[in-house]
Write a protein that holds these residues in place. Sequence first.
Motif, PDB file in Angstrom:
ATOM      1  N   LEU A 121       3.455 -14.924  12.880  1.00 53.49           N
ATOM      2  CA  LEU A 121       2.226 -14.325  12.371  1.00 53.49           C
ATOM      3  C   LEU A 121       2.301 -12.803  12.450  1.00 53.49           C
ATOM      4  O   LEU A 121       1.971 -12.095  11.489  1.00 53.49           O
ATOM      5  N   VAL A 122       2.760 -12.295  13.588  1.00 52.76           N
ATOM      6  CA  VAL A 122       2.911 -10.847  13.776  1.00 52.76           C
ATOM      7  C   VAL A 122       3.914 -10.286  12.767  1.00 52.76           C
ATOM      8  O   VAL A 122       3.691  -9.215  12.176  1.00 52.76           O
ATOM      9  N   LYS A 123       5.006 -11.005  12.571  1.00 47.63           N
ATOM     10  CA  LYS A 123       6.045 -10.571  11.635  1.00 47.63           C
ATOM     11  C   LYS A 123       5.484 -10.464  10.216  1.00 47.63           C
ATOM     12  O   LYS A 123       5.806  -9.522   9.473  1.00 47.63           O
ATOM     13  N   THR A 124       4.634 -11.407   9.848  1.00 50.00           N
ATOM     14  CA  THR A 124       4.035 -11.386   8.520  1.00 50.00           C
ATOM     15  C   THR A 124       3.167 -10.149   8.347  1.00 50.00           C
ATOM     16  O   THR A 124       3.173  -9.509   7.290  1.00 50.00           O
ATOM     17  N   TYR A 125       2.422  -9.803   9.368  1.00 51.38           N
ATOM     18  CA  TYR A 125       1.604  -8.586   9.324  1.00 51.38           C
ATOM     19  C   TYR A 125       2.486  -7.344   9.177  1.00 51.38           C
ATOM     20  O   TYR A 125       2.133  -6.385   8.484  1.00 51.38           O
ATOM     21  N   GLU A 126       3.639  -7.347   9.834  1.00 54.30           N
ATOM     22  CA  GLU A 126       4.534  -6.189   9.802  1.00 54.30           C
ATOM     23  C   GLU A 126       5.083  -5.913   8.407  1.00 54.30           C
ATOM     24  O   GLU A 126       5.232  -4.759   8.003  1.00 54.30           O
ATOM     25  N   VAL A 127       5.410  -6.975   7.659  1.00 49.83           N
ATOM     26  CA  VAL A 127       6.018  -6.788   6.336  1.00 49.83           C
ATOM     27  C   VAL A 127       4.978  -6.727   5.226  1.00 49.83           C
ATOM     28  O   VAL A 127       5.294  -6.388   4.088  1.00 49.83           O
ATOM     29  N   SER A 128       3.738  -7.052   5.550  1.00 52.17           N
ATOM     30  CA  SER A 128       2.675  -7.083   4.551  1.00 52.17           C
ATOM     31  C   SER A 128       2.525  -5.742   3.840  1.00 52.17           C
ATOM     32  O   SER A 128       2.425  -4.698   4.458  1.00 52.17           O
ATOM     33  N   GLY A 129       2.533  -5.822   2.499  1.00 53.59           N
ATOM     34  CA  GLY A 129       2.296  -4.632   1.700  1.00 53.59           C
ATOM     35  C   GLY A 129       3.507  -3.744   1.505  1.00 53.59           C
ATOM     36  O   GLY A 129       3.425  -2.728   0.802  1.00 53.59           O
ATOM     37  N   HIS A 130       4.628  -4.085   2.093  1.00 51.73           N
ATOM     38  CA  HIS A 130       5.807  -3.233   1.994  1.00 51.73           C
ATOM     39  C   HIS A 130       6.913  -3.861   1.137  1.00 51.73           C
ATOM     40  O   HIS A 130       7.496  -3.199   0.295  1.00 51.73           O
ATOM     41  N   ASP A 131       7.180  -5.101   1.344  1.00 55.36           N
ATOM     42  CA  ASP A 131       8.318  -5.757   0.697  1.00 55.36           C
ATOM     43  C   ASP A 131       7.900  -7.176   0.322  1.00 55.36           C
ATOM     44  O   ASP A 131       7.781  -8.035   1.190  1.00 55.36           O
ATOM     45  N   LEU A 132       7.681  -7.407  -0.967  1.00 56.22           N
ATOM     46  CA  LEU A 132       7.186  -8.707  -1.419  1.00 56.22           C
ATOM     47  C   LEU A 132       8.176  -9.824  -1.111  1.00 56.22           C
ATOM     48  O   LEU A 132       7.792 -10.913  -0.691  1.00 56.22           O
ATOM     49  N   GLU A 133       9.477  -9.534  -1.282  1.00 55.09           N
ATOM     50  CA  GLU A 133      10.497 -10.551  -0.996  1.00 55.09           C
ATOM     51  C   GLU A 133      10.482 -10.937   0.478  1.00 55.09           C
ATOM     52  O   GLU A 133      10.561 -12.122   0.825  1.00 55.09           O
ATOM     53  N   ALA A 134      10.356  -9.933   1.352  1.00 56.73           N
ATOM     54  CA  ALA A 134      10.298 -10.201   2.793  1.00 56.73           C
ATOM     55  C   ALA A 134       9.014 -10.949   3.146  1.00 56.73           C
ATOM     56  O   ALA A 134       9.007 -11.815   4.028  1.00 56.73           O
ATOM     57  N   LEU A 135       7.933 -10.636   2.442  1.00 60.32           N
ATOM     58  CA  LEU A 135       6.660 -11.308   2.694  1.00 60.32           C
ATOM     59  C   LEU A 135       6.755 -12.787   2.334  1.00 60.32           C
ATOM     60  O   LEU A 135       6.274 -13.650   3.074  1.00 60.32           O
ATOM     61  N   VAL A 136       7.382 -13.077   1.198  1.00 54.68           N
ATOM     62  CA  VAL A 136       7.569 -14.474   0.793  1.00 54.68           C
ATOM     63  C   VAL A 136       8.406 -15.212   1.838  1.00 54.68           C
ATOM     64  O   VAL A 136       8.108 -16.351   2.203  1.00 54.68           O
ATOM     65  N   GLN A 176      -0.939 -10.981  -6.168  1.00 54.21           N
ATOM     66  CA  GLN A 176      -2.272 -10.759  -6.710  1.00 54.21           C
ATOM     67  C   GLN A 176      -3.089  -9.851  -5.791  1.00 54.21           C
ATOM     68  O   GLN A 176      -3.025  -9.991  -4.562  1.00 54.21           O
ATOM     69  N   PRO A 177      -3.850  -8.911  -6.358  1.00 50.27           N
ATOM     70  CA  PRO A 177      -4.628  -7.969  -5.544  1.00 50.27           C
ATOM     71  C   PRO A 177      -5.516  -8.689  -4.525  1.00 50.27           C
ATOM     72  O   PRO A 177      -6.295  -9.575  -4.882  1.00 50.27           O
ATOM     73  N   GLY A 178      -5.346  -8.326  -3.266  1.00 50.74           N
ATOM     74  CA  GLY A 178      -6.175  -8.891  -2.210  1.00 50.74           C
ATOM     75  C   GLY A 178      -5.680 -10.202  -1.643  1.00 50.74           C
ATOM     76  O   GLY A 178      -6.130 -10.616  -0.570  1.00 50.74           O
ATOM     77  N   ARG A 179      -4.755 -10.871  -2.322  1.00 49.73           N
ATOM     78  CA  ARG A 179      -4.331 -12.193  -1.863  1.00 49.73           C
ATOM     79  C   ARG A 179      -3.581 -12.128  -0.539  1.00 49.73           C
ATOM     80  O   ARG A 179      -3.789 -12.962   0.349  1.00 49.73           O
ATOM     81  N   THR A 180      -2.701 -11.129  -0.380  1.00 46.46           N
ATOM     82  CA  THR A 180      -1.926 -11.022   0.859  1.00 46.46           C
ATOM     83  C   THR A 180      -2.852 -10.861   2.070  1.00 46.46           C
ATOM     84  O   THR A 180      -2.672 -11.531   3.091  1.00 46.46           O
ATOM     85  N   LYS A 181      -3.853  -9.999   1.936  1.00 48.44           N
ATOM     86  CA  LYS A 181      -4.787  -9.778   3.035  1.00 48.44           C
ATOM     87  C   LYS A 181      -5.518 -11.062   3.405  1.00 48.44           C
ATOM     88  O   LYS A 181      -5.639 -11.412   4.586  1.00 48.44           O
ATOM     89  N   HIS A 182      -5.986 -11.776   2.387  1.00 50.47           N
ATOM     90  CA  HIS A 182      -6.701 -13.025   2.650  1.00 50.47           C
ATOM     91  C   HIS A 182      -5.771 -14.084   3.241  1.00 50.47           C
ATOM     92  O   HIS A 182      -6.157 -14.834   4.148  1.00 50.47           O
ATOM     93  N   ALA A 183      -4.532 -14.149   2.735  1.00 45.04           N
ATOM     94  CA  ALA A 183      -3.566 -15.127   3.233  1.00 45.04           C
ATOM     95  C   ALA A 183      -3.261 -14.900   4.709  1.00 45.04           C
ATOM     96  O   ALA A 183      -3.153 -15.849   5.492  1.00 45.04           O
ATOM     97  N   LEU A 184      -3.127 -13.640   5.090  1.00 43.50           N
ATOM     98  CA  LEU A 184      -2.844 -13.316   6.487  1.00 43.50           C
ATOM     99  C   LEU A 184      -4.002 -13.733   7.395  1.00 43.50           C
ATOM    100  O   LEU A 184      -3.789 -14.261   8.492  1.00 43.50           O
TER     101      LEU A 184
END
Length: 226
Positions: A121-136, A176-184
């Motif tokens: 979970l922490v790792k997902t927050y770290e990559v959020s918004g920076h690298d879409l491939e890493a986020l996936v 999609q705009p806002g989706r990453t934030k909501h997913a986290l």
Amino acid sequence: MEEPRLIPIKLDNYKPLRELVFESLREAIIQGRLKPGERLMEIQLAEEMGVSRTPVREAIRKLELEGFVVMVPRKGAYVAGISVKDIVDVFEVRAALEALAAGLAAERITEEELEELERALVKTYEVSGHDLEALVETDTRFHELIYKASRNERLVQIITNLADQIQRFRATSLAQPGRTKHALEEHKQIVEAISERNVELAQILAREHIENAEQSLLNALGEAKE
């Protein structure tokens, strides 16, 4: 310089050649390097990967069984497209299975696995918004940890197959705009429910998470059609 569609196969002592070819082709389809509707020519693919036609033919047959390839009589193999109906069907099944996995995880997860889930979970927050491939990649890992904690190998096998079929659209949904934030935030709530051993809440949250991902994807496809 344009990125090659397929990377030459590197031999791995632990896997048979046909499996390596299968994984390479599946990854190319998921990442969109082999596009929906594209014809798969055995000779061309074999040359690109530096192998004979036999493992390519075997890989294509397996890809057909998993829904990545369709065989057209007298025409050959083509990369399968995915319609809105296909997406709705897959997500409907996946939502039910993800809910089951989360509920079982709430019952069966160990303290070590819970710690690993928290770290993911922490790792997902770290990559959020920076690298879409890493986020996936981290998003996929997060869900895999929940599957593992369910202690149901057949469930893991079925849900992984479904996830693979929809993987090529995962980035589209998360972009999609806002989706990453909501997913986290949804991930965080799921972890809290599992850590509290709240089976019913974990099931509800997991189902809602997948339904929200589906809606985000459908919105993206709708925008693309306009």
